[in-house]
Design a protein around this motif. Structure first.
Motif, PDB file in Angstrom:
ATOM      1  N   GLY A 119      12.565 -15.261  18.143  1.00 17.29           N
ATOM      2  CA  GLY A 119      12.186 -16.414  18.949  1.00 17.29           C
ATOM      3  C   GLY A 119      11.401 -17.472  18.201  1.00 17.29           C
ATOM      4  O   GLY A 119      10.751 -18.324  18.830  1.00 17.29           O
ATOM      5  N   TYR A 120      11.458 -17.457  16.870  1.00 19.16           N
ATOM      6  CA  TYR A 120      10.716 -18.432  16.074  1.00 19.16           C
ATOM      7  C   TYR A 120      11.672 -19.432  15.425  1.00 19.16           C
ATOM      8  O   TYR A 120      12.868 -19.166  15.262  1.00 19.16           O
ATOM      9  N   ASP A 121      11.120 -20.583  15.022  1.00 24.26           N
ATOM     10  CA  ASP A 121      11.958 -21.622  14.434  1.00 24.26           C
ATOM     11  C   ASP A 121      11.396 -22.164  13.116  1.00 24.26           C
ATOM     12  O   ASP A 121      11.811 -23.213  12.632  1.00 24.26           O
ATOM     13  N   ALA A 122      10.429 -21.462  12.531  1.00 26.30           N
ATOM     14  CA  ALA A 122       9.854 -21.890  11.253  1.00 26.30           C
ATOM     15  C   ALA A 122       9.354 -20.667  10.496  1.00 26.30           C
ATOM     16  O   ALA A 122       9.100 -19.600  11.077  1.00 26.30           O
ATOM     17  N   CYS A 123       9.213 -20.848   9.187  1.00 26.26           N
ATOM     18  CA  CYS A 123       8.730 -19.753   8.348  1.00 26.26           C
ATOM     19  C   CYS A 123       7.824 -20.310   7.265  1.00 26.26           C
ATOM     20  O   CYS A 123       8.115 -21.351   6.659  1.00 26.26           O
ATOM     21  N   VAL A 124       6.726 -19.613   7.032  1.00 21.54           N
ATOM     22  CA  VAL A 124       5.797 -19.941   5.951  1.00 21.54           C
ATOM     23  C   VAL A 124       5.870 -18.826   4.910  1.00 21.54           C
ATOM     24  O   VAL A 124       5.836 -17.640   5.253  1.00 21.54           O
ATOM     25  N   ARG A 125       5.992 -19.223   3.666  1.00 18.22           N
ATOM     26  CA  ARG A 125       5.995 -18.265   2.562  1.00 18.22           C
ATOM     27  C   ARG A 125       4.565 -18.101   2.061  1.00 18.22           C
ATOM     28  O   ARG A 125       3.874 -19.086   1.763  1.00 18.22           O
ATOM     29  N   ILE A 126       4.107 -16.861   2.006  1.00 17.76           N
ATOM     30  CA  ILE A 126       2.786 -16.556   1.449  1.00 17.76           C
ATOM     31  C   ILE A 126       3.005 -16.257  -0.031  1.00 17.76           C
ATOM     32  O   ILE A 126       3.446 -15.170  -0.413  1.00 17.76           O
ATOM     33  N   ASP A 127       2.733 -17.246  -0.862  1.00 11.98           N
ATOM     34  CA  ASP A 127       3.052 -17.156  -2.288  1.00 11.98           C
ATOM     35  C   ASP A 127       2.133 -16.206  -3.045  1.00 11.98           C
ATOM     36  O   ASP A 127       2.549 -15.577  -4.024  1.00 11.98           O
ATOM     37  N   ASP A 128       0.896 -16.105  -2.605  1.00  9.57           N
ATOM     38  CA  ASP A 128      -0.098 -15.257  -3.279  1.00  9.57           C
ATOM     39  C   ASP A 128      -0.764 -14.384  -2.207  1.00  9.57           C
ATOM     40  O   ASP A 128      -1.860 -14.709  -1.725  1.00  9.57           O
ATOM     41  N   PRO A 129      -0.119 -13.285  -1.812  1.00 10.21           N
ATOM     42  CA  PRO A 129      -0.657 -12.457  -0.723  1.00 10.21           C
ATOM     43  C   PRO A 129      -2.062 -11.923  -0.981  1.00 10.21           C
ATOM     44  O   PRO A 129      -2.879 -11.864  -0.064  1.00 10.21           O
ATOM     45  N   ALA A 130      -2.357 -11.539  -2.207  1.00  4.74           N
ATOM     46  CA  ALA A 130      -3.688 -10.988  -2.490  1.00  4.74           C
ATOM     47  C   ALA A 130      -4.777 -12.009  -2.176  1.00  4.74           C
ATOM     48  O   ALA A 130      -5.779 -11.694  -1.517  1.00  4.74           O
ATOM     49  N   SER A 131      -4.585 -13.252  -2.629  1.00  4.19           N
ATOM     50  CA  SER A 131      -5.581 -14.293  -2.363  1.00  4.19           C
ATOM     51  C   SER A 131      -5.587 -14.690  -0.889  1.00  4.19           C
ATOM     52  O   SER A 131      -6.645 -14.967  -0.313  1.00  4.19           O
ATOM     53  N   PHE A 132      -4.416 -14.725  -0.294  1.00  4.12           N
ATOM     54  CA  PHE A 132      -4.305 -15.090   1.125  1.00  4.12           C
ATOM     55  C   PHE A 132      -5.097 -14.103   1.989  1.00  4.12           C
ATOM     56  O   PHE A 132      -5.924 -14.512   2.824  1.00  4.12           O
ATOM     57  N   PHE A 133      -4.876 -12.818   1.799  1.00  7.76           N
ATOM     58  CA  PHE A 133      -5.558 -11.832   2.643  1.00  7.76           C
ATOM     59  C   PHE A 133      -7.024 -11.669   2.266  1.00  7.76           C
ATOM     60  O   PHE A 133      -7.838 -11.278   3.106  1.00  7.76           O
ATOM     61  N   ARG A 134      -7.373 -12.001   1.049  1.00  9.98           N
ATOM     62  CA  ARG A 134      -8.792 -12.023   0.677  1.00  9.98           C
ATOM     63  C   ARG A 134      -9.507 -13.125   1.449  1.00  9.98           C
ATOM     64  O   ARG A 134     -10.609 -12.911   1.999  1.00  9.98           O
ATOM     65  N   ALA A 135      -8.886 -14.300   1.518  1.00  9.88           N
ATOM     66  CA  ALA A 135      -9.475 -15.413   2.270  1.00  9.88           C
ATOM     67  C   ALA A 135      -9.535 -15.092   3.753  1.00  9.88           C
ATOM     68  O   ALA A 135     -10.534 -15.362   4.431  1.00  9.88           O
ATOM     69  N   LEU A 136      -8.460 -14.504   4.258  1.00 10.96           N
ATOM     70  CA  LEU A 136      -8.411 -14.156   5.680  1.00 10.96           C
ATOM     71  C   LEU A 136      -9.467 -13.110   6.021  1.00 10.96           C
ATOM     72  O   LEU A 136     -10.150 -13.189   7.045  1.00 10.96           O
ATOM     73  N   SER A 137      -9.611 -12.123   5.161  1.00 10.43           N
ATOM     74  CA  SER A 137     -10.601 -11.071   5.401  1.00 10.43           C
ATOM     75  C   SER A 137     -12.024 -11.618   5.376  1.00 10.43           C
ATOM     76  O   SER A 137     -12.898 -11.142   6.118  1.00 10.43           O
ATOM     77  N   HIS A 138     -12.258 -12.616   4.527  1.00  9.21           N
ATOM     78  CA  HIS A 138     -13.589 -13.228   4.497  1.00  9.21           C
ATOM     79  C   HIS A 138     -13.888 -13.908   5.838  1.00  9.21           C
ATOM     80  O   HIS A 138     -15.003 -13.793   6.374  1.00  9.21           O
ATOM     81  N   SER A 139     -12.888 -14.584   6.399  1.00 14.46           N
ATOM     82  CA  SER A 139     -13.081 -15.241   7.695  1.00 14.46           C
ATOM     83  C   SER A 139     -13.258 -14.227   8.824  1.00 14.46           C
ATOM     84  O   SER A 139     -13.901 -14.517   9.829  1.00 14.46           O
ATOM     85  N   LEU A 140     -12.698 -13.028   8.627  1.00 14.08           N
ATOM     86  CA  LEU A 140     -12.780 -11.974   9.655  1.00 14.08           C
ATOM     87  C   LEU A 140     -13.925 -10.989   9.407  1.00 14.08           C
ATOM     88  O   LEU A 140     -14.048 -10.003  10.129  1.00 14.08           O
TER      89      LEU A 140
END
Length: 212
Positions: A119-140
């Motif tokens: 049911g979605y119509d767009a996609c985002v590529r997470i190019d650097d998952p390690a950095s992405f989830f590090r940033a996300l974890s800091h916010s959480l």
């Protein structure tokens, strides 16, 4: 076992949410148990049994005189008195329920068909998952602690006693969903009743790009 965070990942979204993630770092981290609400999410995304697994045995007939006559995995669930009783066309089931977790679901390969089916119509590529989830974890960080990225295992939730396993119920999905190739970033919540959260994580956008 956590998945390697080196390979790019993909996140299916509605177009407006993809735009906000890339422009402002706005994203939503859900919870495991919320996806049991099939009325809200439908059968493509929701699953009323999300986060559960069990051992199941069906019998046409079983005569019981004592606990020793019962299947071993349910013996502690019954009190057997004197005399004989019989189970006819019965199902023995013992379930295990996962605690609720914060979840951010992604996929390890892009599929336009799977995206549309969800049911979605767009996609985002997470190019650097390690950095992405590090940033996300800091916010959480005040709400939960990161437990890694884990691949979902596509198998029946309920298995016979001779096929018991140690796969965590939070990672089990029925085989019909295998095309989703889902991976789950998991955070152990600080609260016993976590609720979905909208985050403004501007750093996270730096590690993403749009899939056209």
């Amino acid at each position: 076992m956590p998945t390697n965070l080196g390979a790019p990942l993909f996140k299916y979204l509605r177009r407006e949410h993809a735009t906000r993630l890339l422009a402002e770092g706005i994203l939503r981290v859900g919870t495991l148990h919320e996806y049991r609400d099939v009325g809200r999410y439908g059968n493509r995304v929701g699953d009323s049994k999300e986060g559960s697994k069990g051992t199941m045995l069906k019998v046409d007939r079983l005569d019981v005189m004592s606990k020793d006559d019962l299947p071993e995995f349910v013996r502690n669930s019954f009190e057997v008195g004197s005399g004989k009783f019989t189970f006819i066309n019965s199902t023995f089931l013992v379930t295990e329920d996962s605690p609720d977790f914060y979840i951010y679901s992604v996929t390890k390969r892009f599929s336009a068909e799977a995206m549309r089916n969800l049911g979605y119509d767009a996609c985002v590529r997470i190019d650097d998952p390690a950095s992405f989830f590090r940033a996300l974890s800091h916010s959480l960080r005040h709400k939960g602690s990161f437990q890694g990225l884990h691949s979902c295992i596509y198998m029946p939730r309920y298995t016979p006693p001779d096929k018991q396993h140690n796969i965590h119920p939070a990672l089990i999905k029925e085989p019909e969903y295998e095309g989703q190739q889902e991976q789950r970033a998991i955070w152990q919540p600080a609260s016993s009743k976590p609720r979905p959260v909208i985050l403004a994580c501007r750093k996270a956008r730096n590690y993403c790009s749009r899939v056209d």
